[in-house]
Every structure is written in structure tokens, then in C-alpha cells.
Scaffold this motif. Structure first.
Motif, PDB file in Angstrom:
ATOM      1  N   ILE A   1      26.425  -7.389 -36.632  1.00  0.00           N
ATOM      2  CA  ILE A   1      26.594  -5.991 -36.250  1.00  0.00           C
ATOM      3  C   ILE A   1      27.349  -5.978 -34.930  1.00  0.00           C
ATOM      4  O   ILE A   1      26.892  -6.562 -33.945  1.00  0.00           O
ATOM      5  CB  ILE A   1      25.245  -5.263 -36.096  1.00  0.00           C
ATOM      6  CG1 ILE A   1      24.577  -5.073 -37.456  1.00  0.00           C
ATOM      7  CG2 ILE A   1      25.439  -3.919 -35.398  1.00  0.00           C
ATOM      8  CD1 ILE A   1      23.197  -4.437 -37.379  1.00  0.00           C
ATOM      9  N   ALA A   2      28.515  -5.319 -34.918  1.00  0.00           N
ATOM     10  CA  ALA A   2      29.320  -5.166 -33.701  1.00  0.00           C
ATOM     11  C   ALA A   2      29.321  -3.691 -33.335  1.00  0.00           C
ATOM     12  O   ALA A   2      29.702  -2.855 -34.154  1.00  0.00           O
ATOM     13  CB  ALA A   2      30.745  -5.655 -33.933  1.00  0.00           C
ATOM     14  N   TYR A   3      28.910  -3.373 -32.118  1.00  0.00           N
ATOM     15  CA  TYR A   3      28.767  -1.966 -31.747  1.00  0.00           C
ATOM     16  C   TYR A   3      29.549  -1.636 -30.474  1.00  0.00           C
ATOM     17  O   TYR A   3      29.699  -2.467 -29.581  1.00  0.00           O
ATOM     18  CB  TYR A   3      27.294  -1.601 -31.557  1.00  0.00           C
ATOM     19  CG  TYR A   3      26.599  -2.363 -30.450  1.00  0.00           C
ATOM     20  CD1 TYR A   3      26.537  -1.860 -29.151  1.00  0.00           C
ATOM     21  CD2 TYR A   3      25.999  -3.601 -30.695  1.00  0.00           C
ATOM     22  CE1 TYR A   3      25.910  -2.563 -28.134  1.00  0.00           C
ATOM     23  CE2 TYR A   3      25.374  -4.318 -29.691  1.00  0.00           C
ATOM     24  CZ  TYR A   3      25.327  -3.795 -28.404  1.00  0.00           C
ATOM     25  OH  TYR A   3      24.717  -4.491 -27.404  1.00  0.00           O
TER      26      TYR A   3
ATOM     27  N   TYR B   1      19.911 -10.975 -37.765  1.00  0.00           N
ATOM     28  CA  TYR B   1      19.201 -11.802 -36.798  1.00  0.00           C
ATOM     29  C   TYR B   1      19.915 -11.837 -35.441  1.00  0.00           C
ATOM     30  O   TYR B   1      21.139 -11.746 -35.353  1.00  0.00           O
ATOM     31  CB  TYR B   1      19.062 -13.227 -37.328  1.00  0.00           C
ATOM     32  CG  TYR B   1      18.179 -13.319 -38.554  1.00  0.00           C
ATOM     33  CD1 TYR B   1      16.792 -13.284 -38.443  1.00  0.00           C
ATOM     34  CD2 TYR B   1      18.738 -13.431 -39.828  1.00  0.00           C
ATOM     35  CE1 TYR B   1      15.978 -13.362 -39.567  1.00  0.00           C
ATOM     36  CE2 TYR B   1      17.926 -13.510 -40.953  1.00  0.00           C
ATOM     37  CZ  TYR B   1      16.552 -13.474 -40.812  1.00  0.00           C
ATOM     38  OH  TYR B   1      15.759 -13.544 -41.925  1.00  0.00           O
ATOM     39  N   ALA B   2      19.103 -12.002 -34.380  1.00  0.00           N
ATOM     40  CA  ALA B   2      19.649 -12.271 -33.060  1.00  0.00           C
ATOM     41  C   ALA B   2      20.255 -13.676 -33.093  1.00  0.00           C
ATOM     42  O   ALA B   2      19.711 -14.571 -33.740  1.00  0.00           O
ATOM     43  CB  ALA B   2      18.556 -12.182 -32.004  1.00  0.00           C
ATOM     44  N   PRO B   3      21.376 -13.927 -32.421  1.00  0.00           N
ATOM     45  CA  PRO B   3      22.157 -13.033 -31.556  1.00  0.00           C
ATOM     46  C   PRO B   3      23.353 -12.400 -32.288  1.00  0.00           C
ATOM     47  O   PRO B   3      24.422 -12.251 -31.693  1.00  0.00           O
ATOM     48  CB  PRO B   3      22.631 -13.980 -30.463  1.00  0.00           C
ATOM     49  CG  PRO B   3      22.890 -15.264 -31.206  1.00  0.00           C
ATOM     50  CD  PRO B   3      21.861 -15.327 -32.320  1.00  0.00           C
ATOM     51  N   LEU B   4      23.187 -12.010 -33.546  1.00  0.00           N
ATOM     52  CA  LEU B   4      24.298 -11.485 -34.327  1.00  0.00           C
ATOM     53  C   LEU B   4      24.445  -9.971 -34.217  1.00  0.00           C
ATOM     54  O   LEU B   4      25.215  -9.366 -34.961  1.00  0.00           O
ATOM     55  CB  LEU B   4      24.148 -11.895 -35.803  1.00  0.00           C
ATOM     56  CG  LEU B   4      24.187 -13.408 -36.047  1.00  0.00           C
ATOM     57  CD1 LEU B   4      24.002 -13.709 -37.530  1.00  0.00           C
ATOM     58  CD2 LEU B   4      25.473 -14.026 -35.531  1.00  0.00           C
ATOM     59  N   VAL B   5      23.716  -9.361 -33.291  1.00  0.00           N
ATOM     60  CA  VAL B   5      23.943  -7.972 -32.911  1.00  0.00           C
ATOM     61  C   VAL B   5      24.615  -8.020 -31.546  1.00  0.00           C
ATOM     62  O   VAL B   5      24.003  -8.461 -30.573  1.00  0.00           O
ATOM     63  CB  VAL B   5      22.632  -7.171 -32.855  1.00  0.00           C
ATOM     64  CG1 VAL B   5      22.893  -5.751 -32.381  1.00  0.00           C
ATOM     65  CG2 VAL B   5      21.960  -7.149 -34.226  1.00  0.00           C
TER      66      VAL B   5
END
Length: 261
Positions: A165-167, A80-84
Motif C-alpha cells: 500500500i503506497a499512500y 503486512y508491515a513494512p509494506l504500508v
């Protein structure tokens, strides 16, 4: 499992996410009987929350990880946003629930992959990809991993343990790069602790994304442009401690950092 029990579990799981809580065990009457029911409940959790689905996680693409996760097929969940978010990422360990940092390639879609009758080919999904990034999936589980840990369908209903998710920056010319063969090294507090390649664990990031596109097409969900897909761990699962800093070195593709404080 009747619809009232499905809705009850969806409300429970939505509450865990909304309030940042977790629990030990689950009433057997609320455990989904099979993955299909679990995934329907996961969609109900999305509806209950009303949050944007900004991405997806994939796990257990090959048999080794399937054995560890007690499944005979790959699994997936909503992110879910804001977990990207762009790395570096810092998480408060005490606020996380069973955290597991996993080194992964993150695949960003450039166009929709809606439900349809015909399956998507790998080439079609490749054409729909906007970019591929080095990254972490910082997984969590809203059920405490103790002697009362519920069966896998309950975890699937909880998004298959999805978290952050960390990119990192997009990989230049990714279509021509040796993404599958690139060795990735994971450092914990400066010491090498794991390594792996996409070829070993997921073949190529677009391969599990194609699997997911077809699963979501088959169930009438689909995928949307802009969503980021965490394509599966390259270094397995491990448990962080407060104060740990993890750095994933993707060689020429860059590094990503995740901190637990």
C-alpha cells in the motif's frame, strides 16, 4: 480439507512471502474447498509469519471486477508491515510476482473496530476513520499466472494477492470533500491510460471498509487503529513493465507515484 493440509498450505504461503518466491500451480489437495477455509488459512499464514498486519486490501467490490476475478462477492487480504509506505514508491520489477498497480483511496483507521454481535453501520465506520489518502495498491500474487493458475480460494489464502500500500498525504477536510465524485486519472510514463471515480467502482471508500469491518467482525478478527485499508481499484488492473512510472492524479487531492525499475 483437514487441518494438516491447511497447515501445510499456510507454511507454503508463509515461505513464499518470507523468501520472496512464487510457484506455478498448486497441488489440488492443498486448494481450499471454499472462501471460508481460505480465509482461515490466511490467518494461519499470519501466525506462521509472526508479522504485524499493518493494513488490509479490498477487491471486487462491484460485479464488474467480481467477474474479472472469478468471484461472486468482494474479497480481502492482509497487508503486512513494512509494506504500508508513503509514496513515491519504487519496486524492482524482477523481484515482484505478477505485479498489478491499482489506483485506490487508502483509508486509515483512528480507532479499533473489534468483533461484536451487531453489524457496524457506515456512519460508525466513518466516525472511526482518521484520514483518507490518495494511493496505490501494488498487488502481487505468489502463484504464477499461467495455465496452472489455481482456483480463487488458493489466492484468497495468499491474502487475495496483497502486496504494497503506497499512500500520499491525507486529504484535508475529507468528510466535506467530493471524494466519491472526484475523477482520478492514471498516467503511465506520462501518457493517460485509465480514469475512474469511486462512485463508479466502490461508491465511497468508507462503504467497502464497512463491508470489511463486518466480515472481520463476523469471523472474530476485527480491525485496529492505525491500520490502512486499500479500498478497491478505481482504474482496473494492468501489468507494468520494467522502467514504467505510474502517476495517479487525484485532482485537488494530490498525486501519487509508483515506479517499477
Amino acid at each position: 480439507m483437514d487441518i494438516s493440509k491447511q497447515k501445510e498450505l499456510a507454511r507454503l504461503l508463509a515461505g513464499f512471502r518470507r523468501y520472496g518466491t512464487a510457484q506455478s500451480g498448486l497441488d489440488p489437495a492443498l486448494v481450499p474447498p471454499d472462501p471460508a477455509t481460505a480465509y482461515r488459512i490466511a490467518a494461519m499464514v499470519e501466525e506462521e509469519l509472526g508479522w504485524e498486519v499493518a493494513g488490509w486490501k479490498i477487491a471486487a467490490f462491484k460485479q464488474e471486477m467480481q467477474r474479472q476475478l472469478r468471484t461472486d462477492a468482494p474479497i480481502y487480504g492482509r497487508v503486512y508491515a513494512p509494506l504500508v509506505m508513503a509514496e513515491p514508491v519504487t519496486r524492482v520489477h524482477a523481484d515482484c510476482h505478477g505485479p498489478i498497480p491499482e489506483v485506490e483511496f487508502e483509508v486509515k483507521l483512528g480507532r479499533d473496530l473489534p468483533p461484536r454481535d451487531a453489524p457496524y453501520s457506515t456512519d460508525e465506520v466513518m466516525d472511526a476513520v482518521e484520514s483518507i489518502h490518495p494511493g496505490f495498491e501494488l498487488a502481487e500474487c505468489r502463484f504464477v499466472h499461467d495455465d496452472n493458475f489455481p482456483p480463487l480460494p488458493a489466492i484468497l489464502a495468499d491474502g487475495a494477492g496483497s502486496g504494497v500500500i503506497a499512500y500520499g498525504p491525507a486529504i484535508e477536510n475529507w468528510r466535506d470533500a467530493d471524494i466519491a465524485g472526484q475523477e482520478v486519472k492514471l498516467f503511465r510514463n506520462g501518457e493517460l491510460c485509465r480514469s475512474g471515480t469511486a462512485a463508479e467502482h466502490i461508491d465511497h471508500p468508507v462503504v467497502p471498509v464497512t463491508w470489511l469491518a463486518n466480515e472481520l467482525s463476523r469471523t472474530g478478527v476485527g480491525m485496529k487503529a492505525g491500520q490502512m485499508v486499500s479500498s478497491g481499484t478505481l482504474t482496473g488492473m494492468l501489468q507494468p513493465k520494467p522502467g514504467d512510472t505510474f502517476v495517479a492524479d487525484f485532482g485537488p487531492f494530490g498525486t501519487v507515484t509508483a515506479n517499477y525499475v
